[in-house]
Scaffold this motif. Structure first.
Motif, PDB file in Angstrom:
ATOM      1  N   PRO A  83      30.975  56.628  42.297  1.00 29.58           N
ATOM      2  CA  PRO A  83      32.355  56.507  42.138  1.00 29.58           C
ATOM      3  C   PRO A  83      33.057  56.606  40.786  1.00 29.58           C
ATOM      4  O   PRO A  83      34.137  57.102  40.796  1.00 29.58           O
ATOM      5  N   VAL A  84      32.147  56.902  39.745  1.00 26.73           N
ATOM      6  CA  VAL A  84      32.872  57.259  38.402  1.00 26.73           C
ATOM      7  C   VAL A  84      32.928  58.714  38.515  1.00 26.73           C
ATOM      8  O   VAL A  84      34.341  59.301  38.221  1.00 26.73           O
ATOM      9  N   ASP A 133      37.180  49.738  41.906  1.00 27.91           N
ATOM     10  CA  ASP A 133      37.758  49.478  43.023  1.00 27.91           C
ATOM     11  C   ASP A 133      39.030  48.448  42.649  1.00 27.91           C
ATOM     12  O   ASP A 133      39.970  48.794  43.688  1.00 27.91           O
ATOM     13  N   PHE A 134      39.312  48.001  41.614  1.00 24.98           N
ATOM     14  CA  PHE A 134      40.643  47.203  41.232  1.00 24.98           C
ATOM     15  C   PHE A 134      41.808  48.091  41.134  1.00 24.98           C
ATOM     16  O   PHE A 134      42.757  48.072  41.667  1.00 24.98           O
ATOM     17  N   TRP A 135      41.343  49.570  40.550  1.00 22.39           N
ATOM     18  CA  TRP A 135      42.348  50.299  40.457  1.00 22.39           C
ATOM     19  C   TRP A 135      42.743  51.144  41.716  1.00 22.39           C
ATOM     20  O   TRP A 135      43.833  51.223  41.877  1.00 22.39           O
ATOM     21  N   ALA A 136      41.796  51.344  42.385  1.00 21.32           N
ATOM     22  CA  ALA A 136      42.134  51.865  44.025  1.00 21.32           C
ATOM     23  C   ALA A 136      42.868  50.782  44.758  1.00 21.32           C
ATOM     24  O   ALA A 136      43.805  51.148  45.362  1.00 21.32           O
ATOM     25  N   ALA A 137      42.611  49.506  44.427  1.00 19.99           N
ATOM     26  CA  ALA A 137      43.366  48.447  45.092  1.00 19.99           C
ATOM     27  C   ALA A 137      44.941  48.398  44.848  1.00 19.99           C
ATOM     28  O   ALA A 137      45.898  48.328  45.610  1.00 19.99           O
ATOM     29  N   MET A 158      33.612  53.526  46.851  1.00 20.64           N
ATOM     30  CA  MET A 158      34.647  52.626  46.468  1.00 20.64           C
ATOM     31  C   MET A 158      35.141  51.895  47.638  1.00 20.64           C
ATOM     32  O   MET A 158      35.384  52.729  48.613  1.00 20.64           O
ATOM     33  N   VAL A 159      35.702  50.708  47.585  1.00 18.61           N
ATOM     34  CA  VAL A 159      35.897  49.920  48.834  1.00 18.61           C
ATOM     35  C   VAL A 159      37.524  50.567  49.200  1.00 18.61           C
ATOM     36  O   VAL A 159      38.174  50.795  48.220  1.00 18.61           O
ATOM     37  N   ALA A 160      37.747  50.513  50.245  1.00 23.59           N
ATOM     38  CA  ALA A 160      39.367  50.833  50.625  1.00 23.59           C
ATOM     39  C   ALA A 160      40.166  49.592  50.259  1.00 23.59           C
ATOM     40  O   ALA A 160      39.930  48.509  49.959  1.00 23.59           O
ATOM     41  N   ARG A 161      41.347  50.077  49.681  1.00 24.04           N
ATOM     42  CA  ARG A 161      42.416  49.044  49.012  1.00 24.04           C
ATOM     43  C   ARG A 161      42.729  47.747  50.208  1.00 24.04           C
ATOM     44  O   ARG A 161      42.496  46.502  49.744  1.00 24.04           O
ATOM     45  N   ARG A 162      42.567  48.055  51.214  1.00 24.50           N
ATOM     46  CA  ARG A 162      42.882  47.000  52.331  1.00 24.50           C
ATOM     47  C   ARG A 162      41.875  45.873  52.381  1.00 24.50           C
ATOM     48  O   ARG A 162      41.838  44.597  52.426  1.00 24.50           O
ATOM     49  N   GLU A 163      40.474  46.465  52.349  1.00 29.15           N
ATOM     50  CA  GLU A 163      39.268  45.732  52.254  1.00 29.15           C
ATOM     51  C   GLU A 163      39.428  44.970  51.100  1.00 29.15           C
ATOM     52  O   GLU A 163      38.796  43.639  51.012  1.00 29.15           O
ATOM     53  N   PHE A 164      39.386  45.635  49.956  1.00 34.37           N
ATOM     54  CA  PHE A 164      39.534  44.965  48.736  1.00 34.37           C
ATOM     55  C   PHE A 164      40.589  43.887  48.537  1.00 34.37           C
ATOM     56  O   PHE A 164      40.197  42.667  47.929  1.00 34.37           O
ATOM     57  N   LEU A 165      41.811  44.017  48.999  1.00 35.74           N
ATOM     58  CA  LEU A 165      42.609  43.213  49.093  1.00 35.74           C
ATOM     59  C   LEU A 165      42.481  41.874  49.696  1.00 35.74           C
ATOM     60  O   LEU A 165      42.763  40.565  49.458  1.00 35.74           O
ATOM     61  N   GLY A 166      41.779  42.230  51.133  1.00 36.85           N
ATOM     62  CA  GLY A 166      41.404  41.084  52.023  1.00 36.85           C
ATOM     63  C   GLY A 166      40.519  40.353  51.289  1.00 36.85           C
ATOM     64  O   GLY A 166      40.554  38.816  51.469  1.00 36.85           O
ATOM     65  N   ALA A 167      39.558  40.758  50.764  1.00 35.70           N
ATOM     66  CA  ALA A 167      38.525  39.915  49.965  1.00 35.70           C
ATOM     67  C   ALA A 167      39.016  39.173  48.866  1.00 35.70           C
ATOM     68  O   ALA A 167      38.628  37.771  48.594  1.00 35.70           O
ATOM     69  N   LEU A 168      40.260  39.392  48.255  1.00 34.89           N
ATOM     70  CA  LEU A 168      40.730  38.758  47.178  1.00 34.89           C
ATOM     71  C   LEU A 168      41.610  37.616  47.557  1.00 34.89           C
ATOM     72  O   LEU A 168      41.998  36.676  47.138  1.00 34.89           O
ATOM     73  N   THR A 169      42.405  37.843  48.897  1.00 40.89           N
ATOM     74  CA  THR A 169      43.191  36.987  49.210  1.00 40.89           C
ATOM     75  C   THR A 169      42.703  35.785  49.901  1.00 40.89           C
ATOM     76  O   THR A 169      43.306  34.744  50.164  1.00 40.89           O
ATOM     77  N   THR A 170      41.268  35.873  50.333  1.00 44.00           N
ATOM     78  CA  THR A 170      40.666  34.490  50.586  1.00 44.00           C
ATOM     79  C   THR A 170      40.307  33.664  49.426  1.00 44.00           C
ATOM     80  O   THR A 170      40.514  34.285  48.110  1.00 44.00           O
ATOM     81  N   ALA A 171      39.970  32.754  49.751  1.00 44.62           N
ATOM     82  CA  ALA A 171      39.305  32.055  48.569  1.00 44.62           C
ATOM     83  C   ALA A 171      38.228  32.265  47.858  1.00 44.62           C
ATOM     84  O   ALA A 171      37.161  31.619  47.964  1.00 44.62           O
TER      85      ALA A 171
END
Length: 447
Positions: free
Chosen positions: A131-132, A340-344, A1-14
């Motif tokens: 991850p499950v 990953d969404f839940w972890a973020a 599962m990706v880290a929260r910061r990595e996941f958020l960073g990926a989403l905050t880009t376009a």
């Protein structure tokens, strides 16, 4: 599962799906089909995507945080969905992962091994099981990814060796998919079913345990209960039920269809022998996925009831229960994205939001004249499902009316009982709007 910061960073880009994949040149009939399809892929998933809200925003303005998070969901403006108990709406990152996986896998070059194909239903698919397992507090070898909770429920009921006259105890609030396999086994093989009636609401955990104990006989072999009941949303004391079963040398089987994503899970600590759950409800995964947990110590007691290659590979442990033939592996990519969404966001934050909104709507509907609240007060026996009965309500008539008049989708579990589900894409203002409409309808103001 990706880290929260990595996941958020990926989403905050376009973050976008490549335009070329959905360009009108992709299929010559695209223009002709646009009217029928609504061009939803272009409208929803192409172009810049809304950013995830920040931790700073949550700390300073929690309601603004949840309002910003709402943009991750693709509901049309003005629509209110209150039936998460049946199915949830997947957020954009989950939809994107699901669709991107379809596109990748259909290129048929995702593996260097020419004997491997992107087919869920063969092989272990540990990159999705692991991850499950971590999310639900289980060991990897105890998890099977099946196609829905019903499939898992049937695997257990049909896979256990029970003799004529052996008994199963379950509650009156089990879902039809939970009861039916045992009732069929009763008709075909003479296994006996004992049903206990749960108090609505219960007064204590001990009251529930006493009902199971009163139903137990020397022929009892297995006890089954919902973690969160479908009919009323009652959170049953699963850990205590499993401990009671173990103390009497009984197998314990928990139907947790509603639990994953709504409340924290640690199946090893719970002590159950079997557990099934439905990620498409509260975890908001793609539809067509279920999780079956088989405690490793009892795995060899469960037969496969769908046989294909690998059905007798006991070394693979619970993975042999996901050998069922060709299915869409991209659903699993969407499931991993949901985790990953839940972890973020944070599972505890999500649970708190669900519970707070539940408490709000419960307090509001309880004030409507004639309301008979089925959900228990407080939090011990409740989480995200509020059930309320109105003896004079024609539930089906109201259900149709409120959708076609106000674009609010609800559901009930009896002719007069409403089941209201609260989730992270709701807010108190729209819940109050629903309660006001319901109050007016009951006063006779529907016309």
């Amino acid at each position: 599962m990706v880290a929260r910061r990595e996941f958020l960073g990926a989403l905050t880009t376009a973050s976008i799906l490549p335009h070329v994949l959905f360009a009108k040149t992709f299929a010559s009939g695209a223009e002709a089909n646009e009217e029928n399809s609504g061009g939803l892929m272009e409208q929803i998933l192409c172009g810049p995507q809304p950013a995830m809200p920040s931790e700073t925003q949550f700390a300073g303005a929690p309601e603004a945080y949840w309002a910003e998070l709402r943009k991750q969901f693709i509901f049309r403006p003005g629509f209110l969905y209150l039936n998460n108990g049946t199915m949830g709406s997947s957020p954009r990152p989950v939809l994107r992962a699901f669709i991107e996986s379809i596109l990748k896998e259909d290129q048929l070059e995702s593996s260097e091994d020419t004997e491997l194909y992107p087919l869920w239903g063969y092989g272990n698919w540990d990159e999705y099981r692991r991850p499950v397992a971590n999310f639900v507090g289980a060991k990897l070898e105890e998890i099977a990814l099946v196609r829905n909770a019903t499939e898992g429920l049937n695997y257990v009921a049909n896979g256990l060796d029970l003799a004529r006259g052996d008994e199963v105890i379950y509650t009156d609030e089990e879902h039809g998919s939970g009861k039916s396999p045992w009732l069929e086994k009763q008709q075909r093989y003479g296994v006996m079913v004992r049903e206990i009636t749960l108090p609505k609401p219960p007064a204590s955990k001990q009251q529930i345990l006493d009902l199971f104990e009163a139903a137990r006989t020397p022929r009892t072999r297995i006890v089954m209960a919902s973690h969160i009941t479908s009919a009323t949303g009652c959170v049953l004391p699963a850990r205590e039920i499993c401990a009671w079963a173990r103390a009497h040398n009984l197998l314990s089987f928990i139907d947790g269809a509603h639990a994953i994503g709504m409340i924290p899970l640690n199946l090893r600590e719970m002590g159950c022998d079997f557990y099934v759950t439905s990620p498409h409800k509260w975890l908001l995964s793609p539809k067509g996925i279920g999780v079956l947990y088989v405690r490793d110590e009892v795995c060899d007691r469960l037969w496969n009831t769908m046989a294909t290659g690998g059905w007798d590979d006991h070394a693979s442990r619970a993975a042999r229960f996901q050998q069922f033939g060709s299915s869409n592996v991209s659903v699993l990519a969407g499931l991993r994205a949901a985790l990953d969404f839940w972890a973020a966001i944070g599972p505890q934050r999500i649970e708190r939001r669900i519970r707070d909104l539940h408490a709000h709507v419960k307090s509001q509907v309880a004030q409507i004249p004639g309301a008979e609240l089925v959900s228990a007060p407080g939090e011990e026996f409740t989480a995200g499902i509020c059930t309320v009965n109105f003896p004079k309500l024609d539930r089906m008539k109201f259900q149709q009316w409120i959708y076609h008049t106000h674009r609010i989708r609800v559901r009930g579990t009896s002719a007069t009982r409403l089941r209201l589900s609260t989730h992270i894409y709701h807010n108190t203002a729209e819940l109050d709007r629903f309660v006001g409409i319901l109050r007016d309808y009951l006063r006779g103001g529907a016309a």
